[in-house]
Design a protein around this motif. Structure first.
Motif, PDB file in Angstrom:
ATOM      1  N   THR A 289       0.841  -1.197   0.000  1.00 47.84           N
ATOM      2  CA  THR A 289       0.000   0.000   0.000  1.00 47.84           C
ATOM      3  C   THR A 289       0.872   1.240   0.000  1.00 47.84           C
ATOM      4  OG1 THR A 289      -1.726  -1.145   1.253  1.00 47.84           O
ATOM      5  CG2 THR A 289      -1.794   1.265   1.249  1.00 47.84           C
ATOM      6  N   LEU A 290       0.480   2.240  -0.782  1.00 53.64           N
ATOM      7  CA  LEU A 290       1.157   3.538  -0.808  1.00 53.64           C
ATOM      8  C   LEU A 290       0.133   4.643  -0.595  1.00 53.64           C
ATOM      9  CD1 LEU A 290       3.679   3.366  -3.816  1.00 53.64           C
ATOM     10  CD2 LEU A 290       4.214   3.304  -1.377  1.00 53.64           C
ATOM     11  N   ARG A 291       0.444   5.562   0.326  1.00 53.50           N
ATOM     12  CA  ARG A 291      -0.366   6.773   0.522  1.00 53.50           C
ATOM     13  C   ARG A 291       0.444   7.948  -0.010  1.00 53.50           C
ATOM     14  NH1 ARG A 291      -2.167   8.731   5.418  1.00 53.50           N
ATOM     15  NH2 ARG A 291      -4.092   9.380   4.412  1.00 53.50           N
ATOM     16  N   ILE A 292      -0.167   8.710  -0.922  1.00 53.07           N
ATOM     17  CA  ILE A 292       0.543   9.746  -1.664  1.00 53.07           C
ATOM     18  C   ILE A 292      -0.191  11.067  -1.521  1.00 53.07           C
ATOM     19  CG2 ILE A 292       1.415  10.399  -3.950  1.00 53.07           C
ATOM     20  CD1 ILE A 292       0.679   7.177  -4.448  1.00 53.07           C
ATOM     21  N   SER A 293       0.559  12.142  -1.354  1.00 49.03           N
ATOM     22  CA  SER A 293      -0.002  13.494  -1.314  1.00 49.03           C
ATOM     23  C   SER A 293       0.587  14.302  -2.467  1.00 49.03           C
ATOM     24  CB  SER A 293       0.335  14.166   0.025  1.00 49.03           C
ATOM     25  OG  SER A 293       0.067  15.553  -0.020  1.00 49.03           O
ATOM     26  N   ALA A 294      -0.254  15.148  -3.074  1.00 46.59           N
ATOM     27  CA  ALA A 294       0.211  15.991  -4.178  1.00 46.59           C
ATOM     28  C   ALA A 294      -0.606  17.275  -4.212  1.00 46.59           C
ATOM     29  CB  ALA A 294       0.091  15.258  -5.515  1.00 46.59           C
ATOM     30  N   PRO A 295      -0.013  18.392  -4.698  1.00 49.59           N
ATOM     31  CA  PRO A 295      -0.790  19.617  -4.878  1.00 49.59           C
ATOM     32  C   PRO A 295      -1.919  19.385  -5.878  1.00 49.59           C
ATOM     33  CG  PRO A 295       1.571  20.017  -5.124  1.00 49.59           C
ATOM     34  CD  PRO A 295       1.384  18.544  -5.116  1.00 49.59           C
ATOM     35  N   PHE A 296      -2.996  20.137  -5.721  1.00 53.67           N
ATOM     36  CA  PHE A 296      -4.193  19.866  -6.501  1.00 53.67           C
ATOM     37  C   PHE A 296      -3.986  19.971  -8.017  1.00 53.67           C
ATOM     38  CE2 PHE A 296      -8.403  20.433  -8.263  1.00 53.67           C
ATOM     39  CZ  PHE A 296      -9.123  19.476  -7.591  1.00 53.67           C
ATOM     40  N   PRO A 297      -3.423  21.062  -8.560  1.00 53.67           N
ATOM     41  CA  PRO A 297      -3.371  21.157 -10.033  1.00 53.67           C
ATOM     42  C   PRO A 297      -2.534  20.051 -10.677  1.00 53.67           C
ATOM     43  CG  PRO A 297      -2.966  23.293  -9.026  1.00 53.67           C
ATOM     44  CD  PRO A 297      -2.899  22.282  -7.933  1.00 53.67           C
ATOM     45  N   ILE A 298      -1.270  19.931 -10.256  1.00 49.83           N
ATOM     46  CA  ILE A 298      -0.411  18.912 -10.869  1.00 49.83           C
ATOM     47  C   ILE A 298      -0.889  17.520 -10.492  1.00 49.83           C
ATOM     48  CG2 ILE A 298       1.292  18.817  -8.990  1.00 49.83           C
ATOM     49  CD1 ILE A 298       3.457  18.558 -11.164  1.00 49.83           C
TER      50      ILE A 298
END
Length: 293
Positions: A87-96
């Motif tokens: 399992t991987l939990r990933i965070s990213a800025p909304f536009p990109i």
């Protein structure tokens, strides 16, 4: 231990149960059994709120490294398999994240059916360790000592406005001229200003612009610019289609800053995780194909 951590992180037994995929009664029983074994109340609960007791705060602080060590060991064992799983939990800025990371995550999941992925799109810096993330996509280059980062892509930034706005207010000829213009800014602090970068090399500088409209949603400034409400500085790919179709035009081209760089940030302790390494490597290849140098 994991149940207690989930209850604290998610704020309630029911929210922790949903996250863990367990019944609320099971979560409550496990927490009660833990407290009985320790002979101490860990969480003080009322009908309206819950909070850690002094014993709970101590136990939570001391158990976090234990849980991390167990996770590291289990991941190393899983990595012995030739089939990517976990399992991987990933965070990213909304536009990109919405435009590039989300499609890649879908493709990655299709290639590796034994992998589970959770993607959070938010325009804020998440607490990677405290919130249980394996990876965060962030603008760089600063990386704290407990994390490591892999460069992903550099993206041009431009200042744009609608032809209608420029016909009414004129074009700025230098960054200092922005004082006389309506600026449309994104920031997460609720301020009516933002720091825009201009120039390259020794000529690089930061100009603090005052905003007519400000938002914590990074996509809204483009919407406002299209409506003729002012100027905004955005990544080129966010406005490319509008530029090609003449809905927006660039200004201050002679002062374009160095491209913004994005990195995949993750805890140093997870650097050897096969699944994480595989994900980051394929994401890097995916983005390089879409953002050529």
């Amino acid at each position: 231990m994991a149940v207690l951590a989930a209850v604290v992180r998610h704020g309630s037994l029911s929210a922790a149960a949903r996250h863990l995929g367990l019944a609320v009664s099971v979560v409550g029983d496990r927490l009660a059994n833990l407290e009985n074994r320790l002979g101490a109340r860990l969480i003080a609960r009322t009908t309206r709120r819950q909070s850690l007791t002094e014993a709970g705060r101590l136990y939570l602080a001391e158990m976090q490294p234990i849980l991390a060590a167990i996770e590291t060991l289990e991941t190393r064992i899983r990595d012995l398999s030739s089939i990517p799983q976990g399992t991987l939990r990933i965070s990213a800025p909304f536009p990109i994240g919405r435009r590039w990371i989300a499609p890649f995550v879908g493709e990655f999941a299709a290639r590796y059916p034994d992998v589970r992925l959770q993607l959070l799109l938010e325009d804020r810096y998440v607490d990677i360790i405290g919130e249980g993330f394996d990876l965060a996509i962030r603008g760089g280059p600063a990386v704290e000592s407990e994390f490591t980062g892999r460069f992903l892509v550099s993206i041009r930034r431009v200042v744009v406005a609608s032809p209608d706005y420029l016909s009414r207010h004129g074009s700025p000829f230098s960054p200092e001229d922005l004082d006389a213009h309506a600026c449309l800014v994104f920031n997460s602090g609720g301020h009516f200003h933002a720091d825009w970068r201009f120039g390259r090399g020794e000529a690089a500088k930061i100009v603090r612009v005052s905003a007519r409209l400000a938002t914590s949603n990074s996509e809204l400034p483009v919407v406002w610019a299209l409506a003729g409400m002012g100027l905004t500085q955005k990544s080129f790919w966010e406005v490319r289609e509008h530029l090609e179709q003449g809905r927006l035009v660039t200004v201050l081209d002679d002062f374009e800053p160095d491209p913004a760089s994005f990195y995949a940030i993750h805890p140093v302790s997870r650097s050897q995780f096969r699944l994480l390494s595989l994900f980051v490597g394929e994401l890097s290849d995916y983005l390089r194909q879409r953002f050529p140098a």
